[in-house]
Design an enzyme around this catalytic site. Structure first.
Site, PDB file in Angstrom:
ATOM      1  N   ARG A  56      -0.794  -9.191  13.281  1.00  0.00           N
ATOM      2  CA  ARG A  56      -1.286  -8.049  12.506  1.00  0.00           C
ATOM      3  C   ARG A  56      -2.280  -8.505  11.446  1.00  0.00           C
ATOM      4  O   ARG A  56      -3.288  -7.820  11.185  1.00  0.00           O
ATOM      5  CB  ARG A  56      -0.115  -7.318  11.849  1.00  0.00           C
ATOM      6  CG  ARG A  56       0.790  -6.582  12.829  1.00  0.00           C
ATOM      7  CD  ARG A  56       2.075  -6.119  12.161  1.00  0.00           C
ATOM      8  NE  ARG A  56       1.833  -5.101  11.154  1.00  0.00           N
ATOM      9  CZ  ARG A  56       2.744  -4.743  10.234  1.00  0.00           C
ATOM     10  NH1 ARG A  56       3.919  -5.350  10.184  1.00  0.00           N
ATOM     11  NH2 ARG A  56       2.456  -3.796   9.374  1.00  0.00           N
ATOM     12  N   LYS A 115       0.825  -1.217   0.000  1.00  0.00           N
ATOM     13  CA  LYS A 115       0.000   0.000   0.000  1.00  0.00           C
ATOM     14  C   LYS A 115       0.858   1.266   0.000  1.00  0.00           C
ATOM     15  O   LYS A 115       0.552   2.216  -0.720  1.00  0.00           O
ATOM     16  CB  LYS A 115      -0.932   0.023   1.211  1.00  0.00           C
ATOM     17  CG  LYS A 115      -2.002  -1.062   1.201  1.00  0.00           C
ATOM     18  CD  LYS A 115      -3.057  -0.820   2.260  1.00  0.00           C
ATOM     19  CE  LYS A 115      -2.500  -0.759   3.670  1.00  0.00           C
ATOM     20  NZ  LYS A 115      -1.854  -2.014   4.098  1.00  0.00           N
ATOM     21  N   ARG A 161      12.558  -8.628   5.866  1.00  0.00           N
ATOM     22  CA  ARG A 161      13.147  -7.275   5.876  1.00  0.00           C
ATOM     23  C   ARG A 161      14.199  -7.145   6.977  1.00  0.00           C
ATOM     24  O   ARG A 161      14.038  -7.654   8.079  1.00  0.00           O
ATOM     25  CB  ARG A 161      12.056  -6.215   6.080  1.00  0.00           C
ATOM     26  CG  ARG A 161      11.088  -6.145   4.931  1.00  0.00           C
ATOM     27  CD  ARG A 161      10.241  -4.885   4.937  1.00  0.00           C
ATOM     28  NE  ARG A 161       9.427  -4.731   6.133  1.00  0.00           N
ATOM     29  CZ  ARG A 161       8.372  -3.914   6.194  1.00  0.00           C
ATOM     30  NH1 ARG A 161       8.031  -3.193   5.142  1.00  0.00           N
ATOM     31  NH2 ARG A 161       7.673  -3.819   7.317  1.00  0.00           N
ATOM     32  N   ARG A 216      -9.704   2.035   8.793  1.00  0.00           N
ATOM     33  CA  ARG A 216      -9.259   0.664   9.019  1.00  0.00           C
ATOM     34  C   ARG A 216     -10.372  -0.231   9.547  1.00  0.00           C
ATOM     35  O   ARG A 216     -10.159  -1.426   9.732  1.00  0.00           O
ATOM     36  CB  ARG A 216      -8.082   0.646  10.001  1.00  0.00           C
ATOM     37  CG  ARG A 216      -6.770   1.036   9.335  1.00  0.00           C
ATOM     38  CD  ARG A 216      -5.613   0.904  10.275  1.00  0.00           C
ATOM     39  NE  ARG A 216      -4.358   0.932   9.554  1.00  0.00           N
ATOM     40  CZ  ARG A 216      -3.174   1.018  10.143  1.00  0.00           C
ATOM     41  NH1 ARG A 216      -3.094   1.086  11.458  1.00  0.00           N
ATOM     42  NH2 ARG A 216      -2.067   1.031   9.419  1.00  0.00           N
ATOM     43  N   ARG A 250      13.259  -5.516  12.704  1.00  0.00           N
ATOM     44  CA  ARG A 250      12.365  -4.765  13.571  1.00  0.00           C
ATOM     45  C   ARG A 250      11.368  -5.706  14.243  1.00  0.00           C
ATOM     46  O   ARG A 250      10.989  -6.738  13.681  1.00  0.00           O
ATOM     47  CB  ARG A 250      11.583  -3.715  12.764  1.00  0.00           C
ATOM     48  CG  ARG A 250      12.433  -2.658  12.141  1.00  0.00           C
ATOM     49  CD  ARG A 250      11.624  -1.546  11.501  1.00  0.00           C
ATOM     50  NE  ARG A 250      10.271  -1.934  11.095  1.00  0.00           N
ATOM     51  CZ  ARG A 250       9.438  -1.124  10.457  1.00  0.00           C
ATOM     52  NH1 ARG A 250       9.816   0.100  10.149  1.00  0.00           N
ATOM     53  NH2 ARG A 250       8.245  -1.519  10.098  1.00  0.00           N
TER      54      ARG A 250
END
Length: 220
Positions: free
Chosen positions: A171, A13, A127, A88, A160
């Site tokens: 999530r 997004k 990541r 959301r 992270r």
């Protein structure tokens, strides 16, 4: 053009919002950018938001709603905007509808980026970030020249907390429970356009622009 971008974490997004906003000559309004600016600035809002973000939870509606309302009232958003990260959930969507009614306008299209959950986990858990320069790598798609070290400054890369698989899975559950009902809500409103968010970035952008033009044209 007044548009909303929805989709799970890792759907791309942020990337698409930046490109699409430029293509459509409208500002990108991202709650994520606002939250991160407050977190890095150490503001009271940032501290509060970080507690939720680190757990993979959503920032409370009352905080988010107030920020978005102020942003949409600014001069550069009068002729249009692309919302990324808001609404959301259905209550936020109803709040947005009220905000736009007050501004005597309405949404043109809601674009859903659809991607498989296992692909989301692969994208995000791979990541790695540099603590010094902030550059982000990916162990599969954009690996550093020396494993675990930043190409630019040699700093040791780290993962992270919100890129760990257990946090990502949480999530995604939050998304399914709270955000996914937006798809049905906006479909019932006749505003929804859905595209596959897989493949090269340019291909996804092309699908997105086609879907936006088709939906906006049908609603005009």
């Amino acid at each position: 053009m007044r548009a909303v971008l929805v989709g799970p974490p890792g759907a791309g997004k942020g990337t698409q919002a930046q490109i699409l906003a430029a293509e459509l000559s409208i500002p990108k309004v991202s709650t994520g950018d606002i939250f991160r600016a407050n977190v890095s600035g150490g503001t009271e809002l940032g501290k509060k938001a970080k507690e939720y973000m680190d757990r993979g939870d959503l920032v409370p509606d009352e905080v988010t709603n107030a920020m978005v309302k102020d942003r949409l009232a600014q001069d550069d958003a009068v002729e249009g905007f692309l919302l990324d990260g808001f609404p959301r959930n259905v209550p936020q969507a109803e709040t947005l509808q009220g905000m736009l009614r007050d501004l005597d306008t309405r949404l043109d299209v809601v674009l859903e980026l659809r991607v498989d959950e296992d692909e989301v986990v692969r994208r995000l858990s791979g990541r790695r970030s540099c603590p010094q320069c902030g550059r982000v790598y990916h162990v599969e798609y954009d690996a550093p020249k020396v494993e675990g070290r930043c190409d630019d400054d040699g700093a040791e890369l780290y993962q992270r907390d919100d890129d760990r698989e257990e946090t990502i899975r949480h999530r995604l559950k939050v998304y399914r429970d709270q955000t996914a009902p937006l798809v049905e809500y906006y479909e019932n409103e006749g505003l929804l356009a859905t595209i596959a968010a897989t493949g090269p970035v340019a291909e996804v952008t092309g699908r997105a622009m086609d879907a936006i033009r088709e939906k906006a044209g049908a609603g005009s």
